[in-house]
Write a protein that holds these residues in place. Structure first.
Motif, mmCIF file in Angstrom:
data_model
loop_
_atom_site.group_PDB
_atom_site.id
_atom_site.type_symbol
_atom_site.label_atom_id
_atom_site.label_comp_id
_atom_site.label_asym_id
_atom_site.label_seq_id
_atom_site.Cartn_x
_atom_site.Cartn_y
_atom_site.Cartn_z
ATOM 1 N N THR A 125 0.849 -1.188 0.000
ATOM 2 C CA THR A 125 0.000 0.000 0.000
ATOM 3 C C THR A 125 0.885 1.238 0.000
ATOM 4 O O THR A 125 1.732 1.389 0.885
ATOM 5 C CB THR A 125 -0.927 0.028 1.231
ATOM 6 O OG1 THR A 125 -1.668 -1.190 1.299
ATOM 7 C CG2 THR A 125 -1.882 1.195 1.153
ATOM 8 N N ALA A 149 5.364 7.157 -7.614
ATOM 9 C CA ALA A 149 4.356 6.109 -7.439
ATOM 10 C C ALA A 149 4.134 5.332 -8.728
ATOM 11 O O ALA A 149 3.914 4.114 -8.698
ATOM 12 C CB ALA A 149 3.040 6.725 -6.957
ATOM 13 N N ASN A 199 12.132 -0.776 -5.156
ATOM 14 C CA ASN A 199 11.187 -1.636 -5.875
ATOM 15 C C ASN A 199 11.451 -3.105 -5.579
ATOM 16 O O ASN A 199 10.531 -3.889 -5.324
ATOM 17 C CB ASN A 199 11.282 -1.384 -7.379
ATOM 18 C CG ASN A 199 10.819 0.012 -7.774
ATOM 19 O OD1 ASN A 199 10.205 0.722 -6.982
ATOM 20 N ND2 ASN A 199 11.128 0.406 -8.991
ATOM 21 N N ARG A 234 2.700 -4.379 -10.305
ATOM 22 C CA ARG A 234 1.742 -5.023 -11.208
ATOM 23 C C ARG A 234 2.426 -6.032 -12.118
ATOM 24 O O ARG A 234 1.875 -7.099 -12.407
ATOM 25 C CB ARG A 234 1.018 -3.960 -12.025
ATOM 26 C CG ARG A 234 -0.019 -3.172 -11.235
ATOM 27 C CD ARG A 234 -0.654 -2.073 -12.062
ATOM 28 N NE ARG A 234 -1.735 -1.411 -11.320
ATOM 29 C CZ ARG A 234 -2.323 -0.284 -11.707
ATOM 30 N NH1 ARG A 234 -1.928 0.309 -12.834
ATOM 31 N NH2 ARG A 234 -3.290 0.236 -10.987
ATOM 32 N N VAL A 240 -1.537 -4.068 -5.167
ATOM 33 C CA VAL A 240 -1.069 -2.756 -4.746
ATOM 34 C C VAL A 240 -2.248 -1.802 -4.696
ATOM 35 O O VAL A 240 -3.136 -1.844 -5.539
ATOM 36 C CB VAL A 240 0.029 -2.221 -5.697
ATOM 37 C CG1 VAL A 240 -0.460 -2.168 -7.133
ATOM 38 C CG2 VAL A 240 0.529 -0.850 -5.249
ATOM 39 N N SER A 241 -2.271 -0.955 -3.670
ATOM 40 C CA SER A 241 -3.312 0.062 -3.532
ATOM 41 C C SER A 241 -2.663 1.359 -3.080
ATOM 42 O O SER A 241 -1.497 1.384 -2.682
ATOM 43 C CB SER A 241 -4.381 -0.385 -2.522
ATOM 44 O OG SER A 241 -3.793 -0.649 -1.256
ATOM 45 N N VAL A 242 -3.429 2.442 -3.152
ATOM 46 C CA VAL A 242 -2.896 3.771 -2.850
ATOM 47 C C VAL A 242 -3.808 4.479 -1.857
ATOM 48 O O VAL A 242 -5.034 4.450 -2.007
ATOM 49 C CB VAL A 242 -2.759 4.628 -4.126
ATOM 50 C CG1 VAL A 242 -2.224 6.018 -3.788
ATOM 51 C CG2 VAL A 242 -1.854 3.943 -5.143
ATOM 52 N N GLU A 248 6.645 2.551 -9.095
ATOM 53 C CA GLU A 248 6.461 1.485 -8.108
ATOM 54 C C GLU A 248 5.219 0.653 -8.417
ATOM 55 O O GLU A 248 5.248 -0.591 -8.325
ATOM 56 C CB GLU A 248 6.383 2.108 -6.704
ATOM 57 C CG GLU A 248 7.684 2.777 -6.296
ATOM 58 C CD GLU A 248 7.622 3.479 -4.953
ATOM 59 O OE1 GLU A 248 8.671 3.906 -4.467
ATOM 60 O OE2 GLU A 248 6.512 3.597 -4.390
ATOM 61 N N ILE A 249 4.135 1.316 -8.786
ATOM 62 C CA ILE A 249 2.898 0.593 -9.115
ATOM 63 C C ILE A 249 3.121 -0.324 -10.314
ATOM 64 O O ILE A 249 2.696 -1.486 -10.316
ATOM 65 C CB ILE A 249 1.757 1.583 -9.385
ATOM 66 C CG1 ILE A 249 1.348 2.298 -8.098
ATOM 67 C CG2 ILE A 249 0.549 0.872 -10.002
ATOM 68 C CD1 ILE A 249 0.378 3.445 -8.299
ATOM 69 N N GLN A 250 3.813 0.180 -11.338
ATOM 70 C CA GLN A 250 4.049 -0.628 -12.531
ATOM 71 C C GLN A 250 4.875 -1.869 -12.212
ATOM 72 O O GLN A 250 4.571 -2.972 -12.677
ATOM 73 C CB GLN A 250 4.754 0.206 -13.602
ATOM 74 C CG GLN A 250 4.888 -0.511 -14.946
ATOM 75 C CD GLN A 250 3.535 -0.888 -15.525
ATOM 76 O OE1 GLN A 250 2.657 -0.036 -15.658
ATOM 77 N NE2 GLN A 250 3.346 -2.167 -15.852
#
Length: 484
Positions: A225, A316, A289, A324, A330-332, A319-321
């Motif tokens: 998160t 962000a 990462n 995934r 993953v959430s924000v 990191e999200i990529q």
């Protein structure tokens, strides 16, 4: 353990008889509370206030009321679990207190601490979860403020999950092995309880929940998160951010995150500093990462805690990529971005309709440490646009020169802030032409601490408000000295 002013206990009143003397509104409130706890409340009063009469007529979903139309006497204390009185004077208060003590019944005379053996305190009700808050009678307003703070942290639907926990407990004991297996289930159960979703209904659903969890435990996967910590103080955290911190196994935090924010994390969570600061030795983004991926694969709930808002110049996207790509959930959780905090601190609307019809957030440097050339610098010269530069401290002089070169007036109001919302907050206000000099006042030692630069007519007059020792330059630009 340190000294306790009172002993916090939770006392069952179900099917017990309780005495309430007096027919006032205050006595009615205590009677309602006692009946809600399952007590049989015996009220002794010649007359009742309308509120009390309405309460008795409506009844209680848990206990019951019995009104005796007479004053209290020495004969009314037998078999009572508690005794409460709204006394008309100190004489009656003392008499009621002594009679209760003689009968061996715990006593409370409303709003008269010398004649109280117990206090009610403030209550947060998510029954069967019940939280009591006591200030030992010395600061009831503070107790109410604490209750309001806790109320915001606990979802209303928690009550249903707490009830389900009782229903499912025996099934957990029968089907899950002691130790890690049960611990994993209850950790997941707690996550569901704070997720905002409705609790499951029925013992069969609860049993299925245990079965599914037991089967999935062998392949447990963690999650990440991204949480915004806001500009500084823990008071700027969202409720959702606090809940994420409370559920984390590991917290990877930037070095701009304040200590009081980290204090809100659960005690068992591991804290790891992964700070990234411009111009200083710091963790590489690739290493951060990799660490998130490694921890999540080990089944950890990871919080990546960032200053401000993770979606505003917080890396962000990268990191999200990566998460995934690795099929890691993953959430924000959004945070208060520094520009919004700056505007609130200064009392300035970034889109004041008399001065600006748009606002732009711009990075103050490129990944190569120079001015970002992909930015539309000509568009930033629009006098009806407020521009906020993030991480622009080392580029302040070049930012000023570029904006003036492309057509922005040298007398455009500017503000620079460092440490927004923190104890060491500093600010400077002046004109675009003096931005480089102002930056040297904010950071005279060249430490490179993060700053925010605001450019636009919305900041007009800020220098005059900031410092009584302002002076006007030859170009008519008003400049304020840096303020600690």
């Amino acid at each position: 353990m340190g000294a306790l002013s009172v002993l916090p206990v939770f006392f069952s009143l179900k099917n017990k008889q309780v005495l309430v003397a007096g027919g006032s509104d205050a006595a009615a409130w205590k009677a309602e509370l006692l009946a809600a706890s399952g007590a049989e409340v015996h009220i002794y009063a010649d007359t009742l206030d309308p509120v009390f009469s309405g309460l008795i007529e409506a009844g209680s979903p848990s206990g019951r009321f019995v009104h005796h139309q007479r004053p209290w006497g020495l004969d009314v204390f037998a078999t009572r679990a508690l005794a409460i009185c709204d006394a008309e004077n100190n004489g009656e208060a003392k008499a009621f207190f002594c009679a209760s003590r003689a009968a061996g019944v715990p006593v409370n005379v409303i709003d008269n601490p010398p004649f109280c053996e117990f206090q009610f305190g403030s209550i947060v009700n998510r029954s069967p979860v019940v939280i009591g808050i006591s200030t030992n009678g010395v600061a009831p307003i503070l107790g109410q403020a604490i209750r309001r703070r806790i109320e915001t942290l606990l979802p209303q639907k928690l009550a249903g999950w707490a009830k389900l926990a009782g229903d499912v407990r025996q099934v957990v004991l029968e089907k899950l092995a002691p130790g890690p297996q049960r611990r994993v289930f209850w950790e997941r159960f707690t996550d569901w309880a704070f997720s905002g979703r409705e609790a499951l209904d029925g013992s069969q659903d609860a049993s299925d929940l245990v079965e599914r969890t037991a089967l999935a435990q062998g392949a447990r996967q963690g999650s990440v998160t991204l949480v915004g910590a806001g500009p500084g103080s823990a008071d700027d955290l969202t409720i959702k951010a606090v809940r994420a911190l409370q559920g984390a196994d590991v917290i990877l935090f930037d070095d701009l995150v304040a200590d009081d924010v980290l204090e809100l994390a659960r005690r068992e969570a591991k804290r790891m500093l992964v700070g990234k600061r411009g111009g200083r030795e710091s963790c590489r983004q690739e290493d951060i990462n990799d660490l998130m991926v490694d921890l999540a694969r080990k089944g950890k709930n990871v919080v990546r805690l960032k200053s401000g808002d993770p979606m505003i110049f917080g890396r962000a996207g990268e990191e999200i990529q990566r998460l995934r790509d690795e099929s890691i959930p993953v959430s924000v959780v959004s945070g208060v971005t520094s520009a919004a905090a700056m505007a609130a601190t200064l009392g300035v609307s970034l889109t004041h309709r008399d001065h600006a019809q748009s606002v732009r957030f711009v990075t103050g440097h490129s990944r190569h440490g120079d001015l970002p050339e992909t930015v539309d610098w000509t568009g930033l010269t629009d006098p009806a646009t407020t521009v906020i530069f993030y991480m622009g401290g080392r580029m302040a002089g070049r930012i000023s020169a570029r904006l003036i070169e492309d057509g922005r007036s040298a007398s455009t109001p500017v503000v620079v802030m460092s440490g927004i919302g923190r104890q060491g907050e500093r600010r400077w206000a002046g004109c675009l032409a003096d931005l480089e000099a102002g930056m040297s006042e904010i950071d005279p030692l060249g430490t490179g601490d993060p700053v925010l630069i605001g450019v636009g007519e919305v900041f007009v007059g800020l220098a005059a408000r900031s410092d009584r020792h302002n002076h006007a330059g030859e170009d008519g630009c008003v400049t304020a000295k840096a303020l600690g």
